[in-house]
Scaffold this motif. Structure first.
Motif, PDB file in Angstrom:
ATOM      1  N   ALA A   1       2.786 -42.567  14.247  1.00 48.22           N
ATOM      2  CA  ALA A   1       2.166 -42.960  12.988  1.00 48.22           C
ATOM      3  C   ALA A   1       2.631 -42.041  11.883  1.00 48.22           C
ATOM      4  O   ALA A   1       3.070 -40.922  12.137  1.00 48.22           O
ATOM      5  CB  ALA A   1       0.649 -42.884  13.118  1.00 48.22           C
ATOM      6  N   TYR A   2       2.525 -42.525  10.649  1.00 49.62           N
ATOM      7  CA  TYR A   2       2.929 -41.682   9.522  1.00 49.62           C
ATOM      8  C   TYR A   2       2.170 -42.064   8.267  1.00 49.62           C
ATOM      9  O   TYR A   2       1.771 -43.205   8.071  1.00 49.62           O
ATOM     10  CB  TYR A   2       4.437 -41.787   9.278  1.00 49.62           C
ATOM     11  N   ASP A   3       1.940 -41.081   7.422  1.00 47.66           N
ATOM     12  CA  ASP A   3       1.354 -41.298   6.108  1.00 47.66           C
ATOM     13  C   ASP A   3       2.474 -41.577   5.115  1.00 47.66           C
ATOM     14  O   ASP A   3       3.579 -41.036   5.232  1.00 47.66           O
ATOM     15  CB  ASP A   3       0.583 -40.052   5.660  1.00 47.66           C
ATOM     16  N   HIS A   4       2.160 -42.387   4.122  1.00 51.65           N
ATOM     17  CA  HIS A   4       3.208 -42.782   3.175  1.00 51.65           C
ATOM     18  C   HIS A   4       2.615 -43.224   1.847  1.00 51.65           C
ATOM     19  O   HIS A   4       1.433 -43.587   1.762  1.00 51.65           O
ATOM     20  CB  HIS A   4       4.050 -43.920   3.757  1.00 51.65           C
ATOM     21  N   LEU A   5       3.449 -43.194   0.832  1.00 54.69           N
ATOM     22  CA  LEU A   5       3.140 -43.723  -0.494  1.00 54.69           C
ATOM     23  C   LEU A   5       4.023 -44.937  -0.712  1.00 54.69           C
ATOM     24  O   LEU A   5       5.252 -44.841  -0.628  1.00 54.69           O
ATOM     25  CB  LEU A   5       3.430 -42.667  -1.568  1.00 54.69           C
ATOM     26  N   ASP A   6       3.414 -46.091  -0.967  1.00 52.20           N
ATOM     27  CA  ASP A   6       4.174 -47.323  -1.224  1.00 52.20           C
ATOM     28  C   ASP A   6       3.978 -47.744  -2.678  1.00 52.20           C
ATOM     29  O   ASP A   6       2.853 -47.693  -3.202  1.00 52.20           O
ATOM     30  CB  ASP A   6       3.699 -48.468  -0.333  1.00 52.20           C
TER      31      ASP A   6
END
Length: 586
Positions: A344-349
């Motif tokens: 899993a990963y955190d991200h800004l879209d």
């Protein structure tokens, strides 16, 4: 591999015909003796999870949340599970799947004759046909506009991610088997699980007979967007029921909606507090549980989870990891701490449907202000000193192709915050950017505040669009950017079109690059591993070139268990702590 939203993250699309994303099996234990079974029936296991359940169908855009997937995993039938190392393991409790041919790809699903729903009804091919219909997109003839609204034809089943494969109508249908023939090769065929809900319950709840529903499945023609057939009202009623009828905020008064085909079944729900599951009396096989009750407490705050564990209120927790949480758990007596990396990963879209980001220069200027290293050091480094900023949209550190992808994808353009260059790209403009995120997740709050402060230095006003209901707001698009996380099953490739195919229901940020979309679709029929990875690397590069957004960090994982509960092992995929719930003993 469909992805899923998690606590502040979202389920990345694992393949799931009727759900199933990544289920997991660590190896079955031997069946307990009669004495052990009797004793186990009196045992209650209590665990804590961050999010509260919002739907008993996690396979829709609004229901695609990690905890919903966990409930589905424990209560609905699965043809396979994933082991500790994400190895696909057949689940013969339900039945078998057998590949009959490579060209054309043909797979037969045969049910175990002992398999029953919790109401005593036999699981049959009717249930398989409904599951196939639900996730294959076979009947859809809809044309949609840029906002996803149907302008012509019919869309029957609403999916978290549009089906990445095409099949013919199932053949060789018997009472306990169906055969599915694919029109094109499908890379993740072993992850297709053509069953989720009982056909007799769906039909009854939709106000039609089961025979009428099966007739509708047989008689409704394959969808054709060029020449849409008239809507089949019976099939539409069943589809509408599955699409929204399982979305609940409290225990439904109609208990038919709780009919289970898995080892556990939901028996109680106290909103905002807890949900209780008990063994399905009709379930037989290696995955029967060794306790009498499972209580899931909804505790969003990590400190509160730790306190509940220390006080003996819960037996195991899966909190949002932080340095303070780990420190507190290490100091706790009688507690085992189990850590690892999540898939899993955190991200800004960035929202490509937003007017703010129509201009490529504005997209790239904003991304140049994102303090990824600062975010990493405040959230992850205190837990994992070796962690690094994530530099790929499709690969995670440790995966075979991660380093090669990073060298070629252009992520190095955003290695450091560059306010001067951001101002140059903006040319005096001072855009306003509204960011959606989970206000009840401390890590998301910290990430938002760090971005807000940094972007202001370039003249970008970051507006707080945070909400505890962030998950249900993702599909609406009333924001310019979003911060959340994807967690995938650990196997499969269905997440690729889910994120990068134009118009895919899982493509929340409306990314619409023609080349990336075609590549994403083509990955699903590419059986040559080298060519498949090359296609994914091309998509990864396009995402950075177009200013899709920025990955932030791979999510650390943390379980903590009191020593009275045995059998809990680490798993970094979608099903989290409950991946081997049948191995738990107390």
């Amino acid at each position: 591999m469909k992805i899923t939203k998690k606590r502040g993250r979202q389920l990345l699309g694992a393949v799931a015909l009727a759900g199933a994303a990544a289920v997991a099996l660590a190896g079955c234990t031997t069946s307990p003796s009669a004495t052990e079974t009797s004793s186990a029936s009196n045992k209650t296991v209590t665990i804590a999870q961050v999010n509260e359940v919002t739907s008993f169908n996690y396979n829709t855009p609004q229901g695609n949340l990690d905890v919903n997937g966990m409930i589905n995993y424990m209560t609905q039938p699965q043809f396979y599970t994933l082991g500790a190392k994400y190895k696909i393991t057949p689940n013969t409790d339900l039945g078998t799947m057998k590949k009959l041919s490579d060209d054309p790809l043909t797979v037969k699903y045969t049910l175990n004759k002992a398999a029953k729903w919790s109401d005593g009804k036999k699981i049959t091919s009717d249930d398989l046909l409904l599951g196939w219909a639900q996730n294959s997109g076979y009947y859809d003839s809809a044309t949609q506009d840029a906002d996803g609204k149907v302008t012509s034809g019919t869309q029957y089943f609403s999916l978290a991610a549009a089906s990445p494969f095409q099949t013919e109508y199932p053949s060789d249908i018997t009472d306990d088997s169906i055969t599915i023939k694919y029109k094109k090769p499908y890379v993740d065929w072993q992850l297709v699980n053509p069953i989720q809900f009982p056909a007799h319950v769906v039909a009854d709840e939709a106000g039609v007979s089961e025979d009428a529903l099966m007739k509708a499945l047989k008689d409704t023609p394959e969808g054709n967007v060029e020449s849409p057939a008239a809507e089949n009202s019976t099939l539409k009623k069943a589809a509408d029921l599955i699409n929204t009828g399982y979305d609940k905020t409290s225990l439904p008064s109609d208990k038919k909606l709780l009919v289970s085909g898995g080892p556990l079944m939901v028996s109680a729900w106290t909103p905002k507090q807890s949900m209780t599951l008990v063994p399905n009396p009709e379930y037989t096989g290696d995955h029967k549980v060794n306790f009498g009750k499972l209580v899931i407490r909804f505790i969003g705050d990590a400190n509160a989870q730790v306190t509940a564990l220390q006080n003996g209120e819960v037996d195991a927790i899966q909190p949002q990891p932080s340095a303070d949480t780990v420190k507190a758990l290490d100091a706790a007596a009688g507690v085992d701490v189990i850590q690892g990396s999540q898939v899993a990963y955190d991200h800004l879209d960035l929202n490509f449907g937003s007017s703010v980001f129509k201009d490529e220069n504005v997209r790239k200027a904003f991304l140049l202000t994102i303090p990824r290293e600062q975010i990493l050091k405040s959230i992850v480094t205190p837990i994992n000193s070796k962690a690094k900023v994530l530099d790929s949209q499709l690969y995670l550190p440790g995966q075979a192709d991660y380093e090669d992808a990073v060298k070629a994808n252009g992520s190095s353009d955003y290695d450091k915050v560059d306010i001067a260059k951001a101002k140059q790209l903006l040319g005096g403009a001072t855009p306003s950017v509204k960011i959606l995120y989970n206000t009840e997740n401390p890590n998301r709050v910290d990430t938002f505040q760090a971005i807000q402060s940094s972007a202001a230095k370039a003249g970008i006003k970051v507006v707080d669009g945070g909400s505890p209901d962030w998950s249900s707001l993702l599909a609406g698009g009333d924001y310019d950017a979003s911060i959340f996380g994807w967690v995938n099953p650990g196997a499969g490739n269905a997440a690729v079109p889910q994120l990068f195919q134009t118009g895919n229901s899982g493509n929340y940020n409306k990314f619409a690059d023609e080349d990336a979309s075609k590549l994403a679709v083509d990955t699903q029929t590419q059986l040559d591993t080298d060519k498949l990875e090359d296609m994914k690397k091309q998509i990864d590069k396009i995402a950075f070139d177009q200013g899709y957004g920025l990955p932030l960090f791979q999510s650390p994982g943390l379980f903590a268990v009191n020593k009275s509960l045995k059998g809990v092992e680490y798993f970094g995929g979608q099903t989290g702590m409950v991946w081997n719930v049948w191995d738990w003993r107390k």
